[in-house]
Design an enzyme around this catalytic site. Structure first.
Site, PDB file in Angstrom:
ATOM      1  CB  THR B 102     -60.546  26.985  22.053  1.00 23.98           C
ATOM      2  OG1 THR B 102     -61.186  28.164  21.628  1.00 23.98           O
ATOM      3  CG2 THR B 102     -60.776  26.806  23.526  1.00 23.98           C
ATOM      4  CB  THR B 103     -59.026  29.302  17.403  1.00 24.03           C
ATOM      5  OG1 THR B 103     -60.261  29.750  17.910  1.00 24.03           O
ATOM      6  CG2 THR B 103     -59.098  29.131  15.920  1.00 24.03           C
ATOM      7  CG  ASP B 400     -62.756  33.046  25.131  1.00 23.95           C
ATOM      8  OD1 ASP B 400     -63.415  32.189  25.739  1.00 23.95           O
ATOM      9  OD2 ASP B 400     -62.382  32.928  23.956  1.00 23.95           O
TER      10      ASP B 400
END
Lengths: 553, 536
Positions: B102-103, B400
């Site tokens: 996501t980053t 994650d």
């Protein structure tokens, strides 16, 4: 109001009523319309831009669909609102071309402004505009290309039609849908989405009921993960404990649709029971359980393997069904339930007593619960009764999905329209250039003021190709001159329009920029109507209070 | 929005609340949007990679979150700018679909927009830039598919899966124990995975946290952990060969749902009533006992009378178990959920080899562990950690990693991490750009530059000299035509990501590229904004 000195003033209107009249009023109205046009101007065409509008309720819309923009802009000016209305009617009638219709009406008014200032009576202008519209409508009929022959194969018996012919007809529809998607955010994937739109429409029955196409948006995934499911799909509803123990994939299930609450509850809201002894107490409890169990037994007895209800299905029922290998879902949205009903041939039941099992139950080839993105979806595929389609849209954000849905709606409408009225013209400003040339030529044969006015109408038509060029960053005057020359030199060049990749003229028919003639015909008609209406208004009376109300809101 | 006046000096009011709205148009609007979006991505830039920093976020009600998970940071940031909100959506889209990276996707989108800004300043039409980005993105994704390698794994050999999970965990606070946690994740996913259909339902993996203990005490439970204790302190703490009765009815006399009133007029009747109540309790317990159950899991409560009765009859009980847990227990133990006492039968009981109560240290915290179930479709990861913040961050990190493993089961293809695949993509795009006619080639080059910003950010965050590192990696990739070289973030001493075992799933990378490009296109296409004036 006017006062004559010496006489007491005659007061007709209340003090706070604002009245203005005369030519000045018409021009003032036209100016207001131009403001609206100015907002939409940059959204036209494949290089058109989007608008981000935050409404008074804080909701944000990102769109380049003319009708949507005008809706969220909340136009309050009375004359300008007419423009918003024609965009809306174009949207409802045809589904595409909403920006063009507003631009065209605006340009017609702008052309009229000069004549009004020169002292031409508005009625003369209105009369000439109507005449011009009549002429171009006829011309439009002449030049439109009839493709009904090619499209007929789609509805014909599949055995008697070769695959090539079918493919050709499909490609034709796909091109029309592609033209509609050209200006949208998803333009890069227009072939992909045009294909989806065409397949979705072709999956339907002959009545082309739009309600049978469900569009579901699921956040996440790439745009190209969007897909078409032949059948009905909807998001998994809220479920109670026990749901996971139910079967999730059933072959040829019998499907029962209910509008009934399956919960252990008090049957009557305001009833009160008085009991005297503990034994009686137990009886009441048992009675209540029996009511629900009776319902459940009846449902299971029908042989249904999938039970859907518009109202809640409680935990008790969920577990009861789980024990008997039945799938259930409560609180299914009404639209979805109706779609399932039509697709699988079931009837929504409001009671489980005295059910006519054969009529009530529907079936389909497969029922399955599948994961899509972060959501789980229920799918009914291979439906026999009525054909339906569900489009699953994927994409990076809610705004993106909303805009994709709107764009796809346009494309679907175009395909439907083309199937119903199979006549096409070329887009890219080609048809407007041709009609403009036609009007200019005709106008020279007319004596009187109408000559100038017809030419003005013709000039107004050019606003579409001009705006296309301007938005693409090309020199509009230059390109329009080239196009005019093309159209004037030979009738062969009928379909020359702007190529917005290179900024040169191109034959838009050859390049498959196709649109149903209906979009254009409807746009010309509404634009002319709106322009004429605004031109015929010479007085506005506005009561102040309604304005104040607006301000409070 | 300023007012327009007509010939008579009266203002036009065309749109509702026109005087209270601000309109930004044209390039100015695009600039404002790009600035807002890049500001968001800049905040995340320092969180990228194994050496990325964490953010401490304090919410409106004082809750503290420490994380370096992009999606979580953006969600907690509470942005109000509409375009910035699109970035938040972007991160959550990646989170929903892939669960990891996501980053990266936000940083990439920011970099793309920064590049687009420069092209806009040079007078390029925004939709041309979009076209170029689109083409470049297609090339980069194609190239990724070419360089992707298949990571073989079987139920017996899970080493590859563990490696991918380690890569995902390495960028998190739990880095120190990444190996152990990765094993836990892989075990958990494989337990619930349907390898034939390549389908993993992550809902079946429960992540339970308990403050206290150390991170390495985190365990995988092949069964279910519920955060409850036995209802009676003297009930046995350990049951082997448990027969479980799962109830969704309280241990009390049944109540009708209809409004009712019981009228008692004499002492006699009262006695009778009390007697009936007693009867109910004995009956209930008897039914349970007769079915052969030795453990009752109840969704609702029961009072002390029932409790002691159960204890006397040698039946253990757990009360107030939530609906979700009830469902999980039923599925794992193969039991059926029983809605009332009349329906208790031996066939409906669930079965577990062992049920025990776990104590933690000196605290009174207890959990109940149900293991050795008939079907192992539901499993639990019990996370331990020094404080709540670490615990929460560990849970997010595990999520994650679980997603990475799931993605690998769905699609076995992987690409090298550490910026290697971005560099490879950038090289491919830059090469293609040279062959492209028309102004799009500038946009494609800009795309390549933007891809480079990921390895640059990785190097920066690892304290390396960014330009120097990137150029040496790039040079080697081009010279040897090997897309394996990436940034050596951990200082192991090799640029070869295969030796470092840094892998990411192909699906995740592709998605990052596509989502970021899509968002840029969307932002670049907005040239007009009409918003309520925030000042008024």
């Amino acid at each position: 109001m006017a006062q004559v000195s010496g006489y007491p003033p005659i007061i007709i209107l209340k003090d706070d009523v604002d009245a203005s009249q005369g030519i000045g009023q018409i021009i003032s109205n036209i100016n207001a319309c131009e403001q609206v046009v100015e907002v939409l101007h940059s959204t036209l065409g494949p290089r058109g831009m989007d608008k981000l509008i935050q409404g008074s309720d804080g909701k944000v819309t990102i769109s380049n669909d003319g009708a949507t923009i005008l809706r969220v802009l909340e136009v309050v000016h009375p004359a300008a609102r007419l423009l918003a209305d024609i965009a809306k009617s174009q949207d409802e009638e045809v589904g595409d071309g909403t920006t063009s219709v507003v631009l065209l009406a605006g340009e017609l008014l702008r052309q009229a402004k000069g004549f009004l200032e020169d002292g031409v009576h508005p009625r003369v202008i209105i009369y000439a505009y109507r005449e011009a519209h009549r002429m171009i409508s006829e011309r439009l009929k002449q030049i439109a290309v009839d493709v009904s022959g090619q499209l007929k194969v789609l509805r014909a018996d599949p055995e008697r039609v070769s695959t090539e012919e079918r493919e050709a007809a499909r490609a034709l529809l796909q091109r029309c849908a592609g033209t509609a998607l050209n200006s949208k955010l998803i333009a890069q994937y227009r072939e992909f989405f045009a294909g989806i739109a065409v397949d979705a429409v072709l999956a339907l029955d002959d009545d082309l009921d739009l309600d049978m196409i469900g569009v579901k948006k699921v956040n996440g995934g790439s745009v190209t993960d969007s897909c078409l499911v032949a059948g009905v799909g909807f998001k998994k509803t809220f479920s109670y404990a026990g749901f996971e123990q139910q079967p999730k994939k059933i072959h040829q299930p019998k499907i029962l649709l209910l509008n009934l609450e399956l919960e252990l509850k008090s049957e009557k809201e305001n009833a009160e029971v008085r009991v005297q002894s503990a034994a009686a107490y137990q009886q009441i409890v048992d009675a209540e359980w029996n009511i629900i169990y009776e319902k459940l037994e009846k449902i299971v007895a029908t042989g249904a393997r999938v039970v859907l209800s518009r109202l809640a299905i409680g935990d008790l029922a969920t577990q009861y069904f789980a024990d008997r290998g039945v799938f259930c879902a409560g609180r299914v949205p009404d639209a979805d339930l109706q779609r399932v009903a039509r697709a699988v041939g079931a009837r929504v039941q409001t009671t489980v007593h005295d059910m006519r099992v054969e009529e009530a139950l529907g079936t389909c080839e497969w029922f399955e619960e599948r994961q899509v993105g972060a959501e789980r979806f229920n799918f009914f595929t291979g439906c026999k009764e009525a054909r339906s389609a569900t489009i699953l849209l994927r994409g990076g954000s809610e705004q993106f999905l909303d805009e994709t849905e709107r764009s796809l709606h346009d494309a679907i409408m175009i395909v439907r329209r083309t199937l119903k009225y199979p006549e096409l013209v070329a887009g890219g400003g080609a048809v407007e250039m041709e009609l403009s040339k036609f009007l200019r030529e005709r106008s020279r044969h007319i004596q009187g003021k109408a000559q100038l006015l017809l030419a003005a109408y013709g000039k107004a038509l050019e606003t579409i190709p001009r705006t296309l060029c301007e938005n693409a960053g090309f020199d509009a005057t230059d390109l329009l001159n080239k196009l005019r020359a093309k159209h004037a030199t030979s009738d062969e060049n009928l379909w020359f329009g702007a190529n917005l990749e290179t900024g040169e003229p191109q034959d838009c028919w050859q390049n498959y920029v196709w649109e149903p003639v209906l979009i254009r015909a409807n746009a010309f008609a509404s634009a002319t109507e709106a322009a004429c209406t605004i031109l015929s208004i010479d007085e506005t009376l506005k009561t102040e209070t309604s304005d104040k109300n607006d301000a409070i809101r | 929005m300023s007012l327009v006046f007509d010939e008579y000096g009266r203002p036009f009011i065309i749109f509702k609340d026109q005087d209270r709205k601000v309109r930004t148009k044209g390039l100015e609007a695009i600039r404002a949007n790009v600035a807002a979006a890049t500001a968001v991505s800049r905040t995340l830039r320092s969180s990228l990679g194994p050496n990325g920093m964490d953010k401490l976020l304090v919410s409106a009600d004082g809750d503290v979150t420490v994380t370096n998970d992009g999606a979580t940071i953006l969600k907690e940031m509470n942005v109000s700018n509409e375009v910035a909100k699109l970035m938040v959506d972007l991160a959550s889209a990646q989170d929903d679909e892939i669960g990891d990276g996501t980053t990266g996707v936000v940083v990439l989108a920011g970099a793309l927009l920064e590049q687009a800004q420069q092209l806009l300043d040079r007078g390029m039409h925004p939709s041309r830039i979009s076209d170029g980005f689109d083409r470049a993105c297609a090339i980069a994704v194609d190239h990724l598919e070419k360089i992707a390698q298949v990571m073989e794994h079987t139920k017996a050999d899970t080493s590859q899966l563990v490696r991918a999970a380690v890569t995902a965990l390495n960028s998190k606070v739990v880095k120190r124990h990444s190996e152990a946690l990765a094993h836990v994740c892989v075990k958990a996913v494989l337990a619930v995975a349907d390898l034939e259909r390549r389908d993993v339902n992550l809902d079946l993996i429960k992540i339970e946290g308990k403050v206290g203990g150390r991170l390495e005490d985190t365990i995988f439970v092949d069964g279910i952990v519920i955060d409850k204790d036995m209802s009676h302190p003297q009930m046995p703490k350990q049951i082997t060969d448990a027969k479980i009765c799962i109830l969704t009815t309280p241990f009390e006399p049944p109540k009708p749902k209809t409004k009712h009133r019981l009228e008692i007029s004499s002492v006699e009747q009262y006695r009778e009533l009390q007697h009936a109540e007693q009867e109910y309790f004995t009956n209930m317990v008897k039914r349970v006992k007769d079915s052969g159950a030795n453990l009752v899991i109840c969704q609702w409560g029961f009072d002390d009378e029932a409790n002691s009765l159960l204890y006397q009859n040698g039946i253990c009980a757990v009360r107030w178990v939530g609906g979700v847990e009830i469902e999980l227990i039923a599925m794992a133990t193969g039991g059926r959920i029983i809605p009332r006492f009349e329906e208790i039968t031996p066939e409906k009981l669930g079965h577990a080899a062992s049920v025990r109560e776990l104590h933690f240290g000196t605290t009174h915290d207890k959990v109940i562990v149900i293991e050795g179930c008939r079907s192992t479709r539901a499993v639990t990861i019990l996370v331990r950690g020094g404080n709540k913040m670490v615990l929460e961050e560990t849970k997010r990190s595990l999520h994650d990693a679980l997603c990475v493993v799931r993605n690998l089961i769905r699609d076995q293809r992987v690409v090298c991490g550490g910026g290697a695949s971005e560099i490879a993509g950038a090289i491919a795009v830059a090469e293609a750009a040279d062959c492209c006619l028309g102004p799009e080639q500038y946009a494609m080059r800009a795309f390549a530059e933007a891809l480079d910003s990921i390895p640059i950010a990785l190097a920066e965050n690892s304290g390396l000299s960014p330009i120097e590192t990137l150029s040496s990696v790039r040079a080697r990739q081009i010279a040897e035509r090997k897309p394996y070289y990436g940034i050596d973030c951990l200082g192991i001493g090799t640029m070869d990501m295969r030796e470092q075992n840094v892998y990411e799933t192909l699906e995740s990378k592709k998605q990052q590229f596509q989502l970021a490009t899509q968002l840029c296109k969307m932002i670049l296409k907005i040239d007009d904004m009409l918003q309520p004036n925030s000042l008024s």
